[in-house]
Design an enzyme around this catalytic site. Structure first.
Site, short mmCIF file in Angstrom:
data_model
loop_
_atom_site.label_atom_id
_atom_site.label_comp_id
_atom_site.label_asym_id
_atom_site.label_seq_id
_atom_site.Cartn_x
_atom_site.Cartn_y
_atom_site.Cartn_z
N LYS A 222 -34.68 43.44 18.58
CA LYS A 222 -34.52 42.88 17.23
C LYS A 222 -33.06 42.46 16.99
O LYS A 222 -32.80 41.46 16.32
CB LYS A 222 -34.97 43.89 16.17
CG LYS A 222 -36.48 44.12 16.12
CD LYS A 222 -37.26 42.83 15.94
CE LYS A 222 -38.72 43.05 15.60
NZ LYS A 222 -39.51 41.80 15.68
N ILE B 27 -43.76 37.63 16.26
CA ILE B 27 -44.12 38.09 17.60
C ILE B 27 -43.24 39.27 17.98
O ILE B 27 -42.01 39.19 17.85
CB ILE B 27 -43.87 36.97 18.64
CG1 ILE B 27 -44.71 35.74 18.33
CG2 ILE B 27 -44.13 37.48 20.06
CD1 ILE B 27 -44.37 34.54 19.22
N TYR C 36 -36.74 43.99 12.15
CA TYR C 36 -36.76 45.33 11.56
C TYR C 36 -35.36 45.93 11.59
O TYR C 36 -34.56 45.63 12.48
CB TYR C 36 -37.75 46.23 12.31
CG TYR C 36 -37.83 47.59 11.69
CD1 TYR C 36 -38.22 47.72 10.36
CD2 TYR C 36 -37.48 48.74 12.40
CE1 TYR C 36 -38.25 48.96 9.74
CE2 TYR C 36 -37.53 49.98 11.80
CZ TYR C 36 -37.90 50.09 10.48
OH TYR C 36 -37.93 51.31 9.87
N ILE D 298 -49.00 40.42 9.78
CA ILE D 298 -48.18 39.80 8.74
C ILE D 298 -48.40 38.28 8.77
O ILE D 298 -48.50 37.63 7.73
CB ILE D 298 -46.70 40.18 8.91
CG1 ILE D 298 -46.53 41.71 8.80
CG2 ILE D 298 -45.83 39.46 7.89
CD1 ILE D 298 -45.18 42.25 9.19
N TYR E 222 -38.11 53.80 17.75
CA TYR E 222 -38.30 52.35 17.82
C TYR E 222 -37.95 51.82 19.21
O TYR E 222 -38.26 50.68 19.56
CB TYR E 222 -37.46 51.66 16.73
CG TYR E 222 -38.05 50.37 16.24
CD1 TYR E 222 -39.26 50.34 15.55
CD2 TYR E 222 -37.40 49.16 16.47
CE1 TYR E 222 -39.80 49.15 15.10
CE2 TYR E 222 -37.94 47.96 16.03
CZ TYR E 222 -39.13 47.96 15.34
OH TYR E 222 -39.67 46.78 14.90
P1 NAI Z 1 -49.21 42.15 15.11
O1 NAI Z 1 -49.51 43.04 16.27
O2 NAI Z 1 -50.33 41.81 14.22
O3 NAI Z 1 -48.48 40.81 15.60
C1 NAI Z 1 -47.71 40.71 16.77
C2 NAI Z 1 -48.14 39.42 17.44
O4 NAI Z 1 -47.32 39.09 18.59
C3 NAI Z 1 -49.59 39.47 17.94
O5 NAI Z 1 -50.34 38.45 17.32
C4 NAI Z 1 -49.44 39.22 19.41
O6 NAI Z 1 -50.56 38.59 20.00
C5 NAI Z 1 -48.19 38.36 19.45
N1 NAI Z 1 -47.65 38.21 20.80
C6 NAI Z 1 -47.34 39.21 21.70
N2 NAI Z 1 -46.94 38.67 22.86
C7 NAI Z 1 -46.97 37.31 22.70
C8 NAI Z 1 -46.65 36.21 23.56
N3 NAI Z 1 -46.22 36.40 24.82
N4 NAI Z 1 -46.80 34.95 23.07
C9 NAI Z 1 -47.24 34.74 21.81
N5 NAI Z 1 -47.53 35.75 20.96
C10 NAI Z 1 -47.42 37.02 21.40
O7 NAI Z 1 -48.08 42.94 14.29
P2 NAI Z 1 -47.10 42.54 13.09
O8 NAI Z 1 -46.60 43.81 12.55
O9 NAI Z 1 -47.77 41.58 12.17
O10 NAI Z 1 -45.89 41.84 13.84
C11 NAI Z 1 -45.33 40.62 13.48
C12 NAI Z 1 -43.82 40.67 13.51
O11 NAI Z 1 -43.33 41.50 12.46
C13 NAI Z 1 -43.23 41.23 14.81
O12 NAI Z 1 -42.06 40.51 15.14
C14 NAI Z 1 -42.87 42.63 14.39
O13 NAI Z 1 -41.87 43.22 15.22
C15 NAI Z 1 -42.35 42.36 13.00
N6 NAI Z 1 -42.21 43.53 12.14
C16 NAI Z 1 -43.25 44.41 12.00
C17 NAI Z 1 -43.09 45.55 11.26
C18 NAI Z 1 -44.20 46.55 11.17
O14 NAI Z 1 -43.94 47.70 10.80
N7 NAI Z 1 -45.44 46.16 11.45
C19 NAI Z 1 -41.82 45.85 10.54
C20 NAI Z 1 -40.81 44.83 10.71
C21 NAI Z 1 -41.00 43.73 11.50
#
Ligand code: NAI
Length: 271
Positions: free
Chosen positions: A167, A95, A150, A22, A160
């Site tokens: 969250k 994150i 979420y 995202i 979840y």
């Molecule tokens: P993604 O896997 O592309 O992004 C998650 C990011 O968190 C990654 O870039 C990862 O490297 C980073 N990360 C993990 N540990 C870290 C640390 N210690 N320091 C810095 N960065 C760290 O997945 P997405 O889905 O784009 O996730 C982005 C946000 O959106 C998250 O908060 C996720 O929970 C939230 N979200 C995602 C949904 C989904 O269905 N994909 C739905 C609702 C919210």
């Protein structure tokens, strides 16, 4: 389509891992809208991800930071202001990570070291980020900070796992810190509660395919995509939403206010 909504604005974008992220789509949209930013991710993700491609495409610099480490975050905030040439107008926290989910530990059989790691990465990192920005007085007045969340923070989605609790914690931090950021610095803080989205983090949730299809059938407008989320974030970073703060904003095609939809009912009816 671009409206120059973020012309002259500077910021930091956390969490772009690959083109599905995202944060990746958001970086592309912010770039199109005239904003400049530093990209950041955990050092380990940097090796696995393709963040360099995104940096090139958007003319941005990368500063690695583990979002659980205050010293990394402080260096990031200093570095971003230096590279961008001034205080910041927007920050995206995108994150999330649960070690229990990754290891397949059931919610009723948690490893609490993993639980602790999960809330540190997914929730407390948001506090640490805001505290670094606040102490360094790094945000311009009428700046905007967004974290992604979420709906499992409010309602039960069994698979979840402990991310639901993470969250809830994240959303609470947004309100609690948002109060001080608003009162003292005129900066707004909100969370966007996004539809299930096919990304690396999303697909880590057990039964994700069923989950995303169900949400789509329940929502009158269908699931919000990563690009839709990017556009919503752009609006929250723009001057058009100056007094929106302390909110958890559902961005889910209407899912959160549904009881049942015709499409879902039909799967239970004989004909
Ligand atoms: P993604 O896997 O592309 O992004 C998650 C990011 O968190 C990654 O870039 C990862 O490297 C980073 N990360 C993990 N540990 C870290 C640390 N210690 N320091 C810095 N960065 C760290 O997945 P997405 O889905 O784009 O996730 C982005 C946000 O959106 C998250 O908060 C996720 O929970 C939230 N979200 C995602 C949904 C989904 O269905 N994909 C739905 C609702 C919210």
């Amino acid at each position: 389509m671009s409206y120059n909504l973020l012309k002259g604005k500077r910021g930091i974008i956390f969490g772009a891992l690959d083109e599905n992220s995202i944060a990746w789509k958001t970086a592309e949209r912010i770039h199109e809208e005239g904003g400049t930013f530093v990209l950041t991710n955990a050092p380990i993700a940097m090796r696995m991800g393709k963040i360099k491609d995104l940096a090139e495409k958007t003319g941005s610099e990368i500063i690695p930071a583990d979002a659980t480490k205050v010293e990394d975050l402080e260096a990031l905030v200093d570095g971003a202001m230096e590279k961008l040439g001034g205080k910041l107008d927007f920050v995206l926290h995108s994150i999330g990570m649960s070690v229990n989910v990754r290891k397949g530990n059931h919610y009723t059989d948690m490893n609490y070291d993993y639980t602790t790691k999960g809330w540190d990465v997914s929730a407390v990192s948001f506090h640490k980020t805001m505290q670094s920005l606040y102490k360094k007085d790094a945000m311009n007045e009428w700046g905007s900070i967004v974290a992604l969340t979420y709906m499992a923070a409010q309602r039960v989605f069994p698979d979840y796992n402990d991310m639901a609790d993470n969250k809830a914690y994240l959303e609470s931090i947004a309100r609690s810190f948002g109060y001080f950021f608003g009162k003292d610095k005129k900066v707004r803080v909100n969370t966007i509660s996004q539809s299930p989205t096919p990304t690396t983090a999303g697909q880590g949730v057990k039964g994700f395919d069923g989950f995303i299809a169900y949400a789509d059938k329940m929502s009158p407008l269908g699931n919000a995509t990563a690009l839709d989320c990017a556009n919503y974030t752009v609006s929250l970073f723009s001057d058009l939403t100056k007094r929106v703060t302390l909110q958890n904003l559902f961005h889910d095609g209407g899912f959160s206010n549904m009881g049942v939809s015709q499409a879902v009912m039909e799967t239970f009816m004989d004909e």
